[in-house]
Design a protein around this motif. Structure first.
Motif, PDB file in Angstrom:
ATOM      1  N   UNK A 121      49.839  -1.797  39.536  1.00 51.28           N
ATOM      2  CA  UNK A 121      49.227  -2.932  38.841  1.00 51.28           C
ATOM      3  C   UNK A 121      50.083  -4.184  38.841  1.00 51.28           C
ATOM      4  N   UNK A 122      51.230  -4.136  39.520  1.00 53.11           N
ATOM      5  CA  UNK A 122      52.110  -5.295  39.556  1.00 53.11           C
ATOM      6  C   UNK A 122      51.833  -6.175  40.761  1.00 53.11           C
ATOM      7  N   UNK A 123      52.689  -7.207  40.887  1.00 50.42           N
ATOM      8  CA  UNK A 123      52.572  -8.114  42.027  1.00 50.42           C
ATOM      9  C   UNK A 123      53.850  -8.004  42.848  1.00 50.42           C
ATOM     10  N   UNK A 124      53.690  -7.830  44.159  1.00 48.78           N
ATOM     11  CA  UNK A 124      54.879  -7.756  45.008  1.00 48.78           C
ATOM     12  C   UNK A 124      54.520  -8.069  46.442  1.00 48.78           C
ATOM     13  N   UNK A 125      55.519  -8.578  47.164  1.00 52.14           N
ATOM     14  CA  UNK A 125      55.348  -8.822  48.586  1.00 52.14           C
ATOM     15  C   UNK A 125      56.688  -8.523  49.255  1.00 52.14           C
TER      16      UNK A 125
END
Ligand code: BGC
Length: 275
Positions: free
Chosen positions: A66-70
């Motif tokens: 559910x997080x944001x990452x790249x």
């Protein structure tokens, strides 16, 4: 009736809404730091140089939770790569609030056998690379808004106990980390009026691939433990928790310090019963 809200509300994650870049995050300390910042609510750019699969895997794990990452590839010893890395992070998340300048290597040799190439490689990545990342991050912080109740940006430089403890056979590494200490303090002094905090973490012996020789066999570990009063090797998560706190507003009045996360390695354990 009063609601007792402070007791009943879930604590807001330490880095909720913050956007972070962690360099060298495909293994070891950087990997754990990136995962830790994400668990604390930050959107995380997972920088890597050679281990794309591990970095992509971590970014995927963060997104699945559910997080944001790249995951972003860049050689942080190269000026253009670093500018591109910070630009892509800002484009992805809409800004940058936290840098953990972590990438580092060792190329060890006794001084008589240390090549100029090995000296330069370590200085270029471990010291110049951190400078480039700090400079680009500061430019990105300046482009963002000022904040109430917290710093505009926070930098954590990954140093080492060897910013303090000389290390025979590793002159390039110790010189780079000594440089990181003075770079960090100078940037902290320079940037405090703009509400940018700059600190460092000095890990001791942490169980990662960089020092596997020092803990990979029971005999090596036993020898290593003589240097660690706390009686255990460090885990990457020990460093990740410290980085999360230092990067967060909980550490808002903390700038220009090195936080040693070393089980007492820097306490000169050789002096116990001696001297
Ligand atoms: C080095 C490790 C070493 C530790 C303690 C770290 O900065 O990268 O190889 O085990 O310092 O000496």
């Amino acid at each position: 009736m009063t609601s007792g809200a402070s007791e009943t509300q879930a604590a807001r994650p330490l880095l909720a809404g913050r956007r972070a870049l962690v360099t060298g995050a495909s293994s070891g300390i950087g990997f754990a730091v990136a995962r830790g910042l994400a668990a604390a609510g930050a959107a995380v750019a997972v920088n890597y140089h050679s281990h794309g699969e591990a970095a992509e895997g971590l970014a995927e794990e963060i997104r699945a939770a559910g997080g944001k990452a790249v995951a972003l590839k860049a050689d942080v010893s190269k000026e253009d790569d670093v500018a591109g890395l910070v630009d892509r992070t800002v484009a992805e998340f809409g800004g940058l609030d936290v840098l953990v300048a972590n990438s580092g290597i060792q190329k060890d040799a006794p001084v008589g056998e240390m090549t100029l190439a090995d000296w330069n490689a370590v200085i270029s990545l471990n010291l110049t690379g951190q400078f480039l990342c700090c400079r680009e991050a500061i430019r990105a912080f300046r482009a963002g808004p000022e904040r109430q109740g917290g710093a505009r940006g926070s930098i954590v430089c990954m140093s080492s106990v060897h910013e303090l403890i000389p290390w025979a056979g590793h002159v390039n590494y110790a010189a780079a980390k000594g440089g990181v200490r003075m770079m960090m303090q100078t940037l902290a002094q320079e940037m405090a009026p703009e509400r940018v905090r700059v600190n460092a973490i000095a890990p001791g012996a942490i169980r990662t691939p960089i020092n596997k020789e020092a803990w990979g066999t029971p005999e090596a570990l036993e020898k290593l433990l003589h240097l660690i009063p706390y009686g255990r090797i460090g885990e990457p998560e020990d460093v990740a928790r410290a980085a999360t706190w230092l990067a967060s507003d909980e550490a808002d009045y903390v700038t220009g310090v090195t936080l040693f996360v070393d089980g007492g390695m820097s306490l000169y354990p050789g002096f116990v019963g001696n001297g």
